[in-house]
Design an enzyme around this catalytic site. Structure first.
Site, mmCIF file in Angstrom:
data_model
loop_
_atom_site.group_PDB
_atom_site.id
_atom_site.type_symbol
_atom_site.label_atom_id
_atom_site.label_comp_id
_atom_site.label_asym_id
_atom_site.label_seq_id
_atom_site.Cartn_x
_atom_site.Cartn_y
_atom_site.Cartn_z
ATOM 1 N N GLY A 269 35.074 20.035 50.358
ATOM 2 C CA GLY A 269 35.742 18.840 50.896
ATOM 3 C C GLY A 269 37.031 19.205 51.605
ATOM 4 N N ASP A 270 37.609 18.212 52.292
ATOM 5 C CA ASP A 270 38.898 18.373 52.982
ATOM 6 C C ASP A 270 38.872 19.457 54.055
ATOM 7 O OD1 ASP A 270 39.791 16.451 51.179
ATOM 8 O OD2 ASP A 270 40.425 17.965 49.729
ATOM 9 N N LYS B 38 36.938 16.980 58.222
ATOM 10 C CA LYS B 38 35.796 16.214 58.761
ATOM 11 C C LYS B 38 36.255 14.962 59.495
ATOM 12 C CE LYS B 38 34.309 15.713 54.576
ATOM 13 N NZ LYS B 38 35.299 16.530 53.882
ATOM 14 N N GLY B 39 37.254 14.277 58.900
ATOM 15 C CA GLY B 39 37.747 13.029 59.503
ATOM 16 C C GLY B 39 38.189 13.266 60.930
ATOM 17 N N GLY C 251 39.048 11.221 51.301
ATOM 18 C CA GLY C 251 40.319 10.968 51.977
ATOM 19 C C GLY C 251 40.251 11.672 53.318
ATOM 20 N N HIS C 252 40.109 10.908 54.383
ATOM 21 C CA HIS C 252 39.916 11.488 55.714
ATOM 22 C C HIS C 252 41.115 11.145 56.594
ATOM 23 C CE1 HIS C 252 35.329 11.219 54.800
ATOM 24 N NE2 HIS C 252 35.920 12.151 54.107
ATOM 25 N N THR D 86 38.614 12.038 40.968
ATOM 26 C CA THR D 86 39.646 11.233 41.625
ATOM 27 C C THR D 86 39.912 9.941 40.843
ATOM 28 O OG1 THR D 86 37.954 10.152 42.950
ATOM 29 C CG2 THR D 86 39.005 12.098 43.911
ATOM 30 N N GLN E 167 33.093 14.395 51.269
ATOM 31 C CA GLN E 167 33.115 15.534 50.347
ATOM 32 C C GLN E 167 32.593 16.790 51.071
ATOM 33 O OE1 GLN E 167 31.801 12.336 48.709
ATOM 34 N NE2 GLN E 167 33.994 12.143 48.592
ATOM 35 N N ARG F 225 46.256 21.320 46.480
ATOM 36 C CA ARG F 225 44.923 21.926 46.542
ATOM 37 C C ARG F 225 45.029 23.425 46.275
ATOM 38 N NH1 ARG F 225 43.738 18.898 52.242
ATOM 39 N NH2 ARG F 225 43.243 16.826 51.431
HETATM 40 P P1 GDP Z 1 38.575 15.638 55.330
HETATM 41 O O1 GDP Z 1 38.503 15.073 53.966
HETATM 42 O O2 GDP Z 1 37.553 16.701 55.551
HETATM 43 O O3 GDP Z 1 38.543 14.604 56.422
HETATM 44 O O4 GDP Z 1 39.996 16.373 55.432
HETATM 45 P P2 GDP Z 1 41.428 15.803 54.924
HETATM 46 O O5 GDP Z 1 41.892 14.774 55.883
HETATM 47 O O6 GDP Z 1 41.372 15.450 53.485
HETATM 48 O O7 GDP Z 1 42.281 17.123 54.989
HETATM 49 C C1 GDP Z 1 42.434 17.829 56.173
HETATM 50 C C2 GDP Z 1 43.939 17.880 56.520
HETATM 51 O O8 GDP Z 1 44.144 18.828 57.546
HETATM 52 C C3 GDP Z 1 44.481 16.581 57.066
HETATM 53 O O9 GDP Z 1 45.829 16.478 56.729
HETATM 54 C C4 GDP Z 1 44.295 16.738 58.574
HETATM 55 O O10 GDP Z 1 45.226 15.962 59.330
HETATM 56 C C5 GDP Z 1 44.597 18.192 58.738
HETATM 57 N N1 GDP Z 1 43.892 18.880 59.836
HETATM 58 C C6 GDP Z 1 42.639 18.672 60.327
HETATM 59 N N2 GDP Z 1 42.346 19.599 61.267
HETATM 60 C C7 GDP Z 1 43.423 20.397 61.367
HETATM 61 C C8 GDP Z 1 43.729 21.560 62.142
HETATM 62 O O11 GDP Z 1 42.935 22.063 62.911
HETATM 63 N N3 GDP Z 1 44.953 22.126 61.948
HETATM 64 C C9 GDP Z 1 45.868 21.628 61.059
HETATM 65 N N4 GDP Z 1 47.041 22.256 60.947
HETATM 66 N N5 GDP Z 1 45.616 20.543 60.319
HETATM 67 C C10 GDP Z 1 44.403 19.940 60.446
HETATM 68 P P1 IMO Z 2 36.714 14.393 51.171
HETATM 69 O O1 IMO Z 2 35.677 13.464 51.767
HETATM 70 C C1 IMO Z 2 37.858 17.130 47.978
HETATM 71 C C2 IMO Z 2 36.279 16.288 43.963
HETATM 72 C C3 IMO Z 2 37.257 15.836 42.892
HETATM 73 C C4 IMO Z 2 36.570 16.338 41.636
HETATM 74 C C5 IMO Z 2 35.094 16.149 41.945
HETATM 75 C C6 IMO Z 2 34.506 14.872 41.379
HETATM 76 O O2 IMO Z 2 38.110 13.965 51.423
HETATM 77 O O3 IMO Z 2 36.441 15.799 51.576
HETATM 78 P P2 IMO Z 2 34.766 12.295 41.940
HETATM 79 O O4 IMO Z 2 35.972 11.417 41.993
HETATM 80 O O5 IMO Z 2 33.986 12.354 43.198
HETATM 81 O O6 IMO Z 2 33.883 11.978 40.768
HETATM 82 O O7 IMO Z 2 35.358 13.767 41.664
HETATM 83 O O8 IMO Z 2 34.999 16.130 43.367
HETATM 84 N N1 IMO Z 2 36.280 15.493 45.206
HETATM 85 C C7 IMO Z 2 36.803 15.901 46.364
HETATM 86 N N2 IMO Z 2 37.474 17.017 46.695
HETATM 87 N N3 IMO Z 2 37.578 16.224 48.933
HETATM 88 C C8 IMO Z 2 36.888 15.105 48.640
HETATM 89 O O9 IMO Z 2 36.497 14.226 49.593
HETATM 90 C C9 IMO Z 2 36.495 14.882 47.299
HETATM 91 N N4 IMO Z 2 35.831 13.894 46.664
HETATM 92 C C10 IMO Z 2 35.700 14.281 45.403
HETATM 93 O O10 IMO Z 2 38.523 16.413 43.078
HETATM 94 O O11 IMO Z 2 36.780 17.724 41.440
HETATM 95 MG MG MG Z 3 39.764 14.752 52.310
#
Ligand code: GDP
Ligand code: IMO
Ligand code: MG
Length: 425
Positions: free
Chosen positions: A8-9, A12-13, A36-37, A124, A219, A300
């Site tokens: 995750g994270d 993707k968003g 969280g995107h 979460t 995720q 993280r």
């Molecule tokens: P998601 O859950 O996959 O949508 O990702 P999150 O939003 O949770 O976490 C990604 C973080 O990295 C966010 O704060 C984005 O704004 C940031 N981000 C995304 N792409 C880039 C990148 O290419 N460079 C940097 N520095 N930040 C990025």
């Molecule tokens: P995005 O879409 C990162 C993790 C939680 C926990 C496990 C189970 O932003 O990438 P849950 O609440 O789903 O039952 O938690 O999965 N987890 C994530 N980690 N990014 C996410 O979503 C996540 N959604 C759940 O931290 O370990």
């Molecule tokens: Mg996220």
């Protein structure tokens, strides 16, 4: 389809928002507000938990598919915030078959986490696991139920007393009367009724008109209920296959499957993490990359890129291309490492193990690359204009290694959080 290849994270968003420019419909198919995107457009930052990341594209359509678990309180709040900010948004369609996260699910999530001890995933606490559990046990409340007061009341009457007993047995206490709960959730149904429909029919009609549907995975692959690090992952199928069951379309509609790969690894939650760096480099990645949970704010865990994980994702998702994000975060490091395989008690491991005990004993084996200079934002902008050939030589080597390892082309790279800091290769 945009899929997370790690935990995750991955960003993707941002990628979905960028790609949504070319799409007609953006559809989420699993998860809930555990996601969280983050999207950055100009000086504005948006964080979405339930709304599809295509929501910022007015005139287009955004779908919350049947595979999601939806907390109506959170959904209405997210919509309300956008309204307050006077943001024009896409038309939203919510599946009548999506399951509802009820307040007892939130209670149970927290209580079960405490009871689980070392088996806790560090959820979460948004009620995701308990809501999916009820769905599979055929004990769930669906969006369509929120539109029929008598159906909702009939279900609540049976379910709620059992949930109270369960919460008590877990050491908690929770009380809302059945009638209050019915009134509150029927009320949410009334607020959402114009958006609730059969989204499978809606998507099918769009495809028949040759519209482009972009699926947004939440995720990541290694959190998948079947293919992730069990029991430390989430409760839905996060992989590409989940898009069919979670949207009500057949596999034949799937075209390009883009794996989003963060240039290093991060994890929020418990469980083994072979490439974790608990040193100053790990700290550097966390600070420079802003690696703090979008949903929970937790720091993280960070480490080098792990090709054992990514190759597993290539296989289980059938990835046809890659988007590499957060490359800018690695700038300025003297040496950059990528794990090519693991060493387990003296033997080479190339396939990500199922056993958490084995995984926790796997030691990553790294290939070391020279880094590239600390590129400034305006220099990235110039490179984005000039194209791939203008990227630093060492970065091109880094990217080529990933492509060659997987035999999957990299079609897009992200060089900053902002929408425009994206290079299509
Ligand atoms: P998601 O859950 O996959 O949508 O990702 P999150 O939003 O949770 O976490 C990604 C973080 O990295 C966010 O704060 C984005 O704004 C940031 N981000 C995304 N792409 C880039 C990148 O290419 N460079 C940097 N520095 N930040 C990025
Ligand atoms: P995005 O879409 C990162 C993790 C939680 C926990 C496990 C189970 O932003 O990438 P849950 O609440 O789903 O039952 O938690 O999965 N987890 C994530 N980690 N990014 C996410 O979503 C996540 N959604 C759940 O931290 O370990
Ligand atoms: Mg996220």
């Amino acid at each position: 389809m945009i899929i997370g290849t790690q935990w995750g994270d991955e960003g993707k968003g941002k990628i979905v928002d960028f790609m949504a420019k070319k799409a007609d419909v953006v559809a989420r198919f699993q998860g809930g507000n555990n996601a969280g995107h983050t999207i950055v457009v100009g000086n504005e930052t948006y964080k979405f938990h339930l709304l599809p990341s295509g929501i910022l594209r007015p005139g287009k359509d955004a779908v919350i598919g049947n595979g999601l678990v939806v907390d109506p309180v959170v959904l209405l709040k997210e919509l309300d915030e956008l309204k307050k900010r006077k943001i024009k948004i896409a038309r939203l369609h919510i599946s009548d078959r999506a399951h509802v996260i009820m307040p007892y699910h939130l209670e149970i999530d927290g209580l079960e986490e405490k009871k689980k001890g070392k088996l806790s995933a560090g959820t979460t606490r948004r009620g995701i696991g308990p809501a999916y559990t009820d769905k599979i046990a055929r004990f769930g409340i669906r969006m369509c139920d929120l539109l029929e007061k008598s159906t909702l009341a009939r279900k609540v009457k049976i379910i709620v007393p059992l949930k109270r007993k369960m919460i008590k047995a877990l050491g908690g206490s929770w009380y809302v009367s059945e009638s209050d709960l019915v009134n509150e959730y029927y009320g949410y149904g009334q607020k959402m009724k114009k958006m609730i429909r059969d989204t499978s029919v809606f998507l099918d009609k769009n495809l028949a008109k040759k519209k482009m549907v972009l699926f947004e995975g939440a995720q990541g692959t290694h959190l998948d209920i079947d293919h992730g690090i069990y029991p430390f992952g989430t409760s839905s199928n996060t992989i590409a296959g989940g898009a069919c069951t979670g949207s009500g379309l057949g596999p034949g509609v799937l075209g390009e499957i883009v794996g989003v790969v963060k240039a290093y690894t991060s994890r929020v939650g418990e469980g083994p993490f072979p490439c974790e760096l608990e040193d100053e480099i790990g700290e550097h990645l966390r600070e420079r990359g802003g690696e703090y949970g979008t949903t929970t704010g937790r720091p993280r865990r960070c480490g080098w890129l792990d090709m054992v994980m990514i190759n597993y994702s290539r296989r289980v998702n059938g990835l046809t291309s890659l988007a590499i994000t957060k490359i800018d975060v690695l700038s300025g490091l003297k040496k950059i490492k990528i794990a090519t395989h693991y060493n387990y008690k003296g033997s080479k491991v190339v396939d990500f193990p199922a056993s958490m005990s084995k995984l926790s004993k796997c030691k990553p084996v790294y290939k070391t690359f020279d880094g590239w200079k600390d590129v400034q934002d305006n220099e990235w902008d110039k490179m984005i204009k000039k194209g791939k050939q203008s990227l630093p030589g060492q970065l091109k080597k880094y990217l080529k290694f990933i492509e060659d390892y997987l035999s999957v082309p990299i079609k897009l790279i992200s060089l900053g959080p902002q929408r425009h800091r994206t290079l299509v290769l």
